[in-house]
Design a protein around this motif. Structure first.
Motif, PDB file in Angstrom:
ATOM      1  N   GLY A  43     -52.976 -52.536-112.960  1.00 29.05           N
ATOM      2  CA  GLY A  43     -52.520 -53.525-111.997  1.00 29.05           C
ATOM      3  C   GLY A  43     -52.770 -54.957-112.451  1.00 29.05           C
ATOM      4  O   GLY A  43     -53.217 -55.215-113.567  1.00 29.05           O
ATOM      5  N   GLU A  44     -52.467 -55.880-111.582  1.00 27.63           N
ATOM      6  CA  GLU A  44     -52.685 -57.300-111.853  1.00 27.63           C
ATOM      7  C   GLU A  44     -54.110 -57.697-111.470  1.00 27.63           C
ATOM      8  O   GLU A  44     -54.720 -57.096-110.588  1.00 27.63           O
ATOM      9  N   ALA A  45     -54.624 -58.711-112.143  1.00 27.07           N
ATOM     10  CA  ALA A  45     -55.933 -59.251-111.774  1.00 27.07           C
ATOM     11  C   ALA A  45     -55.889 -59.782-110.346  1.00 27.07           C
ATOM     12  O   ALA A  45     -54.856 -60.297-109.894  1.00 27.07           O
ATOM     13  N   GLU A  46     -57.002 -59.652-109.639  1.00 25.27           N
ATOM     14  CA  GLU A  46     -57.048 -60.010-108.227  1.00 25.27           C
ATOM     15  C   GLU A  46     -57.876 -61.262-107.972  1.00 25.27           C
ATOM     16  O   GLU A  46     -58.584 -61.754-108.855  1.00 25.27           O
ATOM     17  N   ASP A  47     -57.765 -61.739-106.744  1.00 21.46           N
ATOM     18  CA  ASP A  47     -58.603 -62.828-106.250  1.00 21.46           C
ATOM     19  C   ASP A  47     -59.674 -62.252-105.327  1.00 21.46           C
ATOM     20  O   ASP A  47     -59.537 -61.150-104.802  1.00 21.46           O
ATOM     21  N   ILE A  48     -60.741 -63.014-105.121  1.00 22.37           N
ATOM     22  CA  ILE A  48     -61.749 -62.678-104.118  1.00 22.37           C
ATOM     23  C   ILE A  48     -61.710 -63.776-103.053  1.00 22.37           C
ATOM     24  O   ILE A  48     -61.875 -64.956-103.370  1.00 22.37           O
ATOM     25  N   HIS A  49     -61.459 -63.379-101.809  1.00 22.14           N
ATOM     26  CA  HIS A  49     -61.230 -64.325-100.720  1.00 22.14           C
ATOM     27  C   HIS A  49     -62.442 -64.463 -99.799  1.00 22.14           C
ATOM     28  O   HIS A  49     -63.269 -63.556 -99.696  1.00 22.14           O
ATOM     29  N   THR A  50     -62.480 -65.604 -99.110  1.00 23.99           N
ATOM     30  CA  THR A  50     -63.424 -65.845 -98.026  1.00 23.99           C
ATOM     31  C   THR A  50     -62.697 -65.698 -96.696  1.00 23.99           C
ATOM     32  O   THR A  50     -61.642 -66.310 -96.495  1.00 23.99           O
ATOM     33  N   LEU A  51     -63.227 -64.885 -95.801  1.00 20.55           N
ATOM     34  CA  LEU A  51     -62.653 -64.681 -94.476  1.00 20.55           C
ATOM     35  C   LEU A  51     -63.665 -65.082 -93.414  1.00 20.55           C
ATOM     36  O   LEU A  51     -64.865 -64.854 -93.570  1.00 20.55           O
ATOM     37  N   VAL A  52     -63.176 -65.669 -92.326  1.00 21.33           N
ATOM     38  CA  VAL A  52     -64.044 -66.016 -91.199  1.00 21.33           C
ATOM     39  C   VAL A  52     -63.386 -65.557 -89.901  1.00 21.33           C
ATOM     40  O   VAL A  52     -62.178 -65.329 -89.842  1.00 21.33           O
ATOM     41  N   ASN A 112     -64.719 -75.003 -99.020  1.00 22.18           N
ATOM     42  CA  ASN A 112     -64.844 -75.654-100.330  1.00 22.18           C
ATOM     43  C   ASN A 112     -65.321 -74.704-101.418  1.00 22.18           C
ATOM     44  O   ASN A 112     -65.118 -74.967-102.613  1.00 22.18           O
ATOM     45  N   PHE A 113     -65.958 -73.625-101.017  1.00 26.08           N
ATOM     46  CA  PHE A 113     -66.602 -72.706-101.954  1.00 26.08           C
ATOM     47  C   PHE A 113     -65.602 -72.113-102.940  1.00 26.08           C
ATOM     48  O   PHE A 113     -64.639 -71.465-102.573  1.00 26.08           O
ATOM     49  N   HIS A 114     -65.853 -72.344-104.226  1.00 25.24           N
ATOM     50  CA  HIS A 114     -65.019 -71.799-105.289  1.00 25.24           C
ATOM     51  C   HIS A 114     -65.857 -71.735-106.558  1.00 25.24           C
ATOM     52  O   HIS A 114     -66.540 -72.692-106.909  1.00 25.24           O
ATOM     53  N   TRP A 115     -65.832 -70.569-107.209  1.00 22.35           N
ATOM     54  CA  TRP A 115     -66.541 -70.428-108.470  1.00 22.35           C
ATOM     55  C   TRP A 115     -65.810 -69.463-109.366  1.00 22.35           C
ATOM     56  O   TRP A 115     -64.683 -69.071-109.055  1.00 22.35           O
ATOM     57  N   GLY A 169     -58.714 -68.333 -98.147  1.00 21.98           N
ATOM     58  CA  GLY A 169     -58.168 -68.304 -99.495  1.00 21.98           C
ATOM     59  C   GLY A 169     -59.192 -67.869-100.527  1.00 21.98           C
ATOM     60  O   GLY A 169     -60.329 -67.531-100.207  1.00 21.98           O
ATOM     61  N   PRO A 170     -58.800 -67.881-101.803  1.00 21.12           N
ATOM     62  CA  PRO A 170     -59.682 -67.375-102.860  1.00 21.12           C
ATOM     63  C   PRO A 170     -60.894 -68.269-103.098  1.00 21.12           C
ATOM     64  O   PRO A 170     -60.768 -69.492-103.147  1.00 21.12           O
ATOM     65  N   ASN A 171     -62.055 -67.636-103.241  1.00 18.87           N
ATOM     66  CA  ASN A 171     -63.208 -68.350-103.786  1.00 18.87           C
ATOM     67  C   ASN A 171     -63.353 -68.055-105.275  1.00 18.87           C
ATOM     68  O   ASN A 171     -64.137 -68.696-105.974  1.00 18.87           O
ATOM     69  N   MET A 172     -62.601 -67.054-105.751  1.00 17.36           N
ATOM     70  CA  MET A 172     -62.494 -66.758-107.185  1.00 17.36           C
ATOM     71  C   MET A 172     -61.065 -66.316-107.437  1.00 17.36           C
ATOM     72  O   MET A 172     -60.564 -65.410-106.785  1.00 17.36           O
TER      73      MET A 172
END
Length: 319
Positions: A139-148, A165-168, A290-293
């Protein structure tokens, strides 16, 4: 002051028993001085095929996998069909056994192919690369998201801004994961990363007002990826004055907890594939920051950099 987790389970390794969908990251190693070339100065295909088969025979046509029920093993089985690797055997084991085999091979500079994923501390410990996967079996590489949860921004605007703001990067997470593997406490490892990356953390918190003990609950899974990231972000929020409660739950319950308002946030949502089913069930009842990574949560076949192959296709028997 941050509370201990309601249920702390440290899993020494990422078993990935979920149905994962990511792909290998293109990471071609440089050719070494022993690469054979043809008359035009390019690598001789026949020589390359011969070298690949030498590798195959030396490895007894074996790919070292992990737990037989892990999602990545399903991808690997599909990969063997996609690339017609009929002579190859996918050997199931465990993450610990796979790592042991990998490290033994590296110590002796022997060829080895393993099922791998990132973020993972092994990329900090060793010079490794993914084999290209043109068939996208993994598959394709994925993102890791922040949910609230809904209403989180109104209740905790400062924390919302920090999490927004969190992104690394995968490399950042892997530094913490590496220390966890070395036996360092998760909060000590997270604090070490924070101390060494003050500029990154400041980009999340700059201009945000401190609070006085406001309680926040963050849910997370049992994997090292989650443990490393949630320990780090909890320390950041604690330093801003929040009273952070980390709660360990099963993957599906992370999503329902956010949707029901039983928890405030999670920062380990693997999308669009790994957690797709969980996410689709609650997406109208949560807020996705949205993605934090981005594009670095990957699966694939991994080999040491010293191996002179770059693609899963190089494993095929052309004879």
């Amino acid at each position: 002051m941050m509370k201990h987790e309601k249920s702390v389970i440290f899993v020494a390794g990422l078993s990935l028993t979920l149905v994962l969908a990511g792909c290998s990251v293109d990471d071609e190693g440089e050719d070494d001085d022993t690469t054979h070339t043809g008359e035009n100065g390019q690598a001789d295909p026949e020589e390359e095929a011969s070298g690949s088969m030498d590798y195959a025979e030396e490895m007894d046509y074996e790919i070292v996998g992990i737990d037989p029920g892990a999602g990545i093993m399903g991808n690997a089985e599909q990969m063997m069909e996609d690339y017609d690797l009929d002579e190859w055997n996918l050997q199931s084991s465990s993450e610990a056994a796979m790592i042991s085999s990998l490290e033994e091979a590296i110590e002796n500079e022997e060829p080895i192919v393993v099922t791998g994923w990132s973020p993972h501390w092994k990329f900090i410990s060793h010079d490794l690369k993914y084999l290209d996967d043109p068939e996208l079996s993994f598959g394709e590489a994925e993102d890791i998201h922040t949910l609230v949860r809904e209403g989180f921004q109104d209740d905790f605007p400062e924390a919302y801004e920090i999490l927004d703001n969190f992104h690394w990067t995968a490399g950042d997470m892997e530094e913490i994961m590496y220390e966890l593997n070395e036996g360092v406490d998760e909060f000590e490892a997270a604090q070490n990363w924070i101390d060494e990356n003050e500029d990154v953390v400041s980009s999340w918190t700059e201009g945000v007002d401190e609070v006085d003990g406001d309680p926040i609950e963050i849910v997370h899974g049992q994997w090292e990826t989650d443990l490393s990231s949630v320990s780090m972000i909890a320390l950041v929020l604690e330093d801003m004055g929040y009273d952070v409660d980390m709660t360990l739950v099963e993957a599906n319950h992370m999503y329902t907890a956010i949707a029901n308002g039983d928890a405030d946030a999670m920062i380990g949502s693997w999308l669009p594939g790994t957690h797709e089913l969980y996410y689709e069930q609650v997406e109208d009842d949560i807020e996705d920051l949205g993605p934090n990574m981005e594009g670095e949560a990957a699966l694939g076949l991994v080999v040491p950099e010293y191996m002179d192959i770059d693609s899963i296709e190089d494993l095929k028997d052309e004879g």
